[in-house]
Structures are given as structure tokens and as C-alpha cells.
Scaffold this active site. Sequence first.
Site, short mmCIF file in Angstrom:
data_model
loop_
_atom_site.label_atom_id
_atom_site.label_comp_id
_atom_site.label_asym_id
_atom_site.label_seq_id
_atom_site.Cartn_x
_atom_site.Cartn_y
_atom_site.Cartn_z
N ASN A 131 -10.94 -2.03 4.68
CA ASN A 131 -10.08 -1.56 3.59
C ASN A 131 -9.96 -2.60 2.48
OD1 ASN A 131 -8.60 -2.96 5.60
ND2 ASN A 131 -6.67 -2.08 4.93
N GLU A 167 -13.03 3.44 6.23
CA GLU A 167 -14.03 4.49 6.46
C GLU A 167 -14.67 4.92 5.14
OE1 GLU A 167 -10.85 4.33 7.32
OE2 GLU A 167 -10.38 5.63 9.03
N1 THU Z 1 -6.29 2.55 6.14
C1 THU Z 1 -7.63 2.61 6.38
O1 THU Z 1 -8.41 1.73 5.99
N2 THU Z 1 -8.10 3.68 7.07
C2 THU Z 1 -7.33 4.69 7.55
O2 THU Z 1 -7.86 5.66 8.07
C3 THU Z 1 -5.88 4.58 7.49
C4 THU Z 1 -5.35 3.56 6.57
C5 THU Z 1 -5.77 1.41 5.37
C6 THU Z 1 -5.28 1.77 3.98
C7 THU Z 1 -4.32 0.63 3.70
O3 THU Z 1 -5.06 -0.46 3.15
C8 THU Z 1 -3.81 0.23 5.08
O4 THU Z 1 -4.68 0.83 6.02
C9 THU Z 1 -2.38 0.68 5.36
O5 THU Z 1 -2.24 2.03 5.15
#
Ligand code: THU
Length: 140
Positions: free
Chosen positions: A44, A57
Site C-alpha cells: 500500500n 492489491e
Molecule cells: N489496505 C490495503 O492495502 N488493502 C486492503 O485490501 C485493505 C486496506 C490499506 C489501505 C490503507 O493504506 C491501509 O490498508 C489502512 O486501511
Amino acid sequence: MPHDRDTLVAAARDAARGAYAPYSRFHVGAALGFADGSVVSGANVENASYGLALCAETSAVAKAMNEGRRGGLEAVAVVGGPDGRGGPVVTPCGRCRQVLNELADIGGTDPVIWCAGEDEVVETRLSDLLPRAFGPGNLA
Ligand code: THU
């Protein structure tokens, strides 16, 4: 070539180390396993404008498609936790399910999804996470 669950989860854990998550401090890694045996991972990437955060993802799918992949998505592993520590099982958010569906749909696959936590892995399928998906076929 079938992907091994623990190997792909390890790749997702490794990818999470590349997370840029200074706001939520929730580090997520995703690993995509392809039919040719290759693995593309992502983490992320957050933003000072909070709502612009890119999920792990989605980052991985963008990377794979930028590299020219247009199908063959057989397996996905997702793992995450506060400050990179382990925690409960992480399942892909709604937007990521839709983003994963595009790559899966154009290649005609229904990838297995391994959602990992600190000491648990839940196995599901994209079609179970996103039933009756809207996809390329709706625009034909
Ligand atoms: N996040 C992801 O990378 N994938 C997901 O499927 C759920 C949430 C990240 C987004 C944000 O940077 C952090 O997790 C908290 O929501």
C-alpha cells in the site's frame, strides 16, 4: 504451474516491507501468482490526502498490467498488520476485489485468494469474494 500457499504468503509478507503507510501505520502486502510461475507483488502507498491511498492489491495489479500481463492470474496472497506486525486475517477491500476481477476476467481465471493473518490463512476464491461481478463482459 500451481502456486504454493506458504511461498506466496511469504512473498506478500516480504512485499509489505515496501509499504508507505505513515498515516494508518497499517502495512499491507499482496502477491499475485501467474500461470507461468511468476509472482508480482505490491504494497500500500498512502498519501497526505488520506482518501488517495493505493492498496497493496491494486498496486500489484497495476504493476503486473504495466509489465504486460493480461491474464493467467491463478493465486493471490494478502497479508497486513499494524506497523508491519502480524494481526488478524486481511481480506481484500471492495475496490481491490473489483480491480483483481479485471485481470482475472480477461484471462478467464477465478484465482484462489489466500488471506493471511499472524497465524492463520483463510482460503477463498475471487468469485466468492465478489459474486456476480461487473466486468468487461457487461460492456460488450
Ligand atoms: N489496505 C490495503 O492495502 N488493502 C486492503 O485490501 C485493505 C486496506 C490499506 C489501505 C490503507 O493504506 C491501509 O490498508 C489502512 O486501511
